[in-house]
Design a protein around this motif. Structure first.
Motif, PDB file in Angstrom:
ATOM      1  N   GLN A   1      -6.913 -15.515   5.177  1.00 14.81           N
ATOM      2  CA  GLN A   1      -6.649 -16.055   3.834  1.00 14.81           C
ATOM      3  C   GLN A   1      -8.014 -16.269   3.211  1.00 14.81           C
ATOM      4  N   SER A   2      -8.171 -16.017   1.975  1.00 13.50           N
ATOM      5  CA  SER A   2      -9.247 -16.408   1.193  1.00 13.50           C
ATOM      6  C   SER A   2      -8.899 -17.220   0.042  1.00 13.50           C
ATOM      7  N   GLN A   3     -10.117 -17.431  -0.958  1.00 17.13           N
ATOM      8  CA  GLN A   3      -9.936 -18.428  -1.864  1.00 17.13           C
ATOM      9  C   GLN A   3      -8.742 -17.764  -3.065  1.00 17.13           C
ATOM     10  N   GLU A   4      -8.864 -16.446  -3.226  1.00 17.21           N
ATOM     11  CA  GLU A   4      -7.914 -15.916  -4.234  1.00 17.21           C
ATOM     12  C   GLU A   4      -6.545 -15.216  -3.728  1.00 17.21           C
ATOM     13  N   SER A   5      -6.701 -15.019  -2.252  1.00 14.21           N
ATOM     14  CA  SER A   5      -5.218 -14.440  -1.849  1.00 14.21           C
ATOM     15  C   SER A   5      -4.623 -15.041  -0.528  1.00 14.21           C
ATOM     16  N   GLN A   6      -3.262 -15.045  -0.427  1.00 14.71           N
ATOM     17  CA  GLN A   6      -2.850 -15.745   0.546  1.00 14.71           C
ATOM     18  C   GLN A   6      -3.152 -14.721   1.760  1.00 14.71           C
ATOM     19  N   GLY A   7      -3.298 -15.414   2.860  1.00 19.43           N
ATOM     20  CA  GLY A   7      -3.266 -14.592   4.211  1.00 19.43           C
ATOM     21  C   GLY A   7      -2.050 -14.218   4.839  1.00 19.43           C
ATOM     22  N   GLY A   8      -1.924 -13.439   5.696  1.00 16.88           N
ATOM     23  CA  GLY A   8      -0.822 -13.206   6.486  1.00 16.88           C
ATOM     24  C   GLY A   8      -0.697 -11.743   6.939  1.00 16.88           C
ATOM     25  N   ARG A   9       0.642 -11.306   6.949  1.00 16.08           N
ATOM     26  CA  ARG A   9       1.036  -9.946   7.694  1.00 16.08           C
ATOM     27  C   ARG A   9       1.527  -9.313   6.314  1.00 16.08           C
ATOM     28  N   ILE A  10       0.575  -8.325   5.692  1.00 12.90           N
ATOM     29  CA  ILE A  10       0.917  -7.556   4.448  1.00 12.90           C
ATOM     30  C   ILE A  10       1.085  -6.138   4.631  1.00 12.90           C
ATOM     31  N   PRO A  11       2.341  -5.673   4.317  1.00  7.61           N
ATOM     32  CA  PRO A  11       2.581  -4.268   4.307  1.00  7.61           C
ATOM     33  C   PRO A  11       1.600  -3.372   3.325  1.00  7.61           C
ATOM     34  N   LYS A  12       1.281  -2.200   4.245  1.00  8.82           N
ATOM     35  CA  LYS A  12       0.363  -1.299   3.292  1.00  8.82           C
ATOM     36  C   LYS A  12       0.591   0.128   3.443  1.00  8.82           C
ATOM     37  N   ALA A  13       0.735   0.808   2.754  1.00  5.02           N
ATOM     38  CA  ALA A  13       1.105   2.307   2.895  1.00  5.02           C
ATOM     39  C   ALA A  13      -0.248   2.801   3.380  1.00  5.02           C
ATOM     40  N   MET A  14      -0.014   3.871   4.528  1.00  7.53           N
ATOM     41  CA  MET A  14      -1.102   4.336   5.165  1.00  7.53           C
ATOM     42  C   MET A  14      -0.919   5.902   4.781  1.00  7.53           C
ATOM     43  N   PRO A  15      -2.283   6.546   4.832  1.00  8.79           N
ATOM     44  CA  PRO A  15      -2.351   8.021   4.414  1.00  8.79           C
ATOM     45  C   PRO A  15      -1.371   8.738   5.533  1.00  8.79           C
ATOM     46  N   ILE A  16      -0.693  10.043   4.857  1.00  9.53           N
ATOM     47  CA  ILE A  16       0.051  10.622   5.617  1.00  9.53           C
ATOM     48  C   ILE A  16      -0.244  12.248   5.377  1.00  9.53           C
ATOM     49  N   ASP A  17      -0.278  13.027   6.439  1.00 10.70           N
ATOM     50  CA  ASP A  17      -0.732  14.287   6.251  1.00 10.70           C
ATOM     51  C   ASP A  17      -0.075  15.035   5.246  1.00 10.70           C
ATOM     52  N   LEU A  18      -0.615  16.025   4.506  1.00 10.19           N
ATOM     53  CA  LEU A  18      -0.387  16.901   3.474  1.00 10.19           C
ATOM     54  C   LEU A  18       0.863  17.812   3.954  1.00 10.19           C
ATOM     55  N   SER A  19       0.615  18.340   5.164  1.00 14.37           N
ATOM     56  CA  SER A  19       1.614  19.300   5.764  1.00 14.37           C
ATOM     57  C   SER A  19       2.885  18.619   6.067  1.00 14.37           C
ATOM     58  N   ASN A  20       3.028  17.457   5.995  1.00 10.56           N
ATOM     59  CA  ASN A  20       4.169  16.526   6.214  1.00 10.56           C
ATOM     60  C   ASN A  20       5.036  16.471   4.829  1.00 10.56           C
ATOM     61  N   LEU A  21       4.462  16.776   3.920  1.00 10.75           N
ATOM     62  CA  LEU A  21       4.966  16.556   2.483  1.00 10.75           C
ATOM     63  C   LEU A  21       5.227  17.792   1.620  1.00 10.75           C
ATOM     64  N   ALA A  22       6.504  17.754   0.810  1.00  9.73           N
ATOM     65  CA  ALA A  22       6.963  18.740  -0.014  1.00  9.73           C
ATOM     66  C   ALA A  22       7.163  18.409  -1.358  1.00  9.73           C
ATOM     67  N   ILE A  23       6.936  19.127  -2.424  1.00 10.82           N
ATOM     68  CA  ILE A  23       7.204  18.444  -3.535  1.00 10.82           C
ATOM     69  C   ILE A  23       8.473  18.709  -3.858  1.00 10.82           C
ATOM     70  N   VAL A  24       9.232  17.919  -4.729  1.00 10.10           N
ATOM     71  CA  VAL A  24      10.589  17.821  -5.045  1.00 10.10           C
ATOM     72  C   VAL A  24      10.804  18.669  -6.428  1.00 10.10           C
ATOM     73  N   ASP A  25      11.753  19.493  -6.443  1.00 12.26           N
ATOM     74  CA  ASP A  25      11.908  20.399  -7.810  1.00 12.26           C
ATOM     75  C   ASP A  25      13.116  19.675  -8.504  1.00 12.26           C
ATOM     76  N   ALA A  26      13.293  20.461  -9.634  1.00 11.27           N
ATOM     77  CA  ALA A  26      14.386  19.653 -10.386  1.00 11.27           C
ATOM     78  C   ALA A  26      15.833  19.423 -10.059  1.00 11.27           C
ATOM     79  N   ASN A  27      16.309  20.054  -8.784  1.00 13.78           N
ATOM     80  CA  ASN A  27      17.227  19.794  -8.223  1.00 13.78           C
ATOM     81  C   ASN A  27      17.258  18.873  -7.114  1.00 13.78           C
ATOM     82  N   GLY A  28      16.000  18.468  -6.845  1.00  9.08           N
ATOM     83  CA  GLY A  28      15.878  17.104  -5.821  1.00  9.08           C
ATOM     84  C   GLY A  28      15.770  17.706  -4.488  1.00  9.08           C
ATOM     85  N   LYS A  29      15.455  18.939  -4.384  1.00 10.01           N
ATOM     86  CA  LYS A  29      15.300  19.561  -3.097  1.00 10.01           C
ATOM     87  C   LYS A  29      13.706  19.741  -3.042  1.00 10.01           C
TER      88      LYS A  29
END
Length: 103
Positions: free
Chosen positions: A49-77
């Motif tokens: 905890q700090s002066q401006e922010s509440q402490g505790g357990r905060i969810p955070k998005a962590m980096p994921i490898d680019l090889s595990n991602l694929a772009i979504v086309d117009a059809n949603g695939k």
């Protein structure tokens, strides 16, 4: 080398604990080959905890490898990304539909 996945792209996760989920890229680190996708690869981080922010357990998005991602086309695939020259510009296009991803 040109970036196949960029900030703001809508992507789908191909492998890992979040397989099948979709989200948009918030940041890309080309040196490590990873990207941060909102709502994907969430980890709980404990913060003091700090002066401006509440402490505790905060969810955070962590980096994921680019090889595990694929772009979504117009059809949603999931699709692979290719490059072609249109006029005098090099543009990205979806391999499944042939649509240009960015103008």
């Amino acid at each position: 080398m040109a970036a196949k996945l960029r900030k703001g792209d809508k992507v789908i996760v191909l492998a890992g604990k979040d397989k099948g989920k979709t989200g948009s890229i918030t940041s890309v680190d080309p040196k490590s080959g990873k990207a941060v996708v909102d709502g994907i690869n969430i980890s709980i981080r404990a913060t003091r905890q700090s002066q401006e922010s509440q402490g505790g357990r905060i969810p955070k998005a962590m980096p994921i490898d680019l090889s595990n991602l694929a772009i979504v086309d117009a059809n949603g695939k999931a699709t692979r990304v290719g490059f072609k020259i249109e006029g005098d510009k090099k543009v990205r296009f979806a391999k499944t539909t042939g649509d240009v991803i960015d103008a």
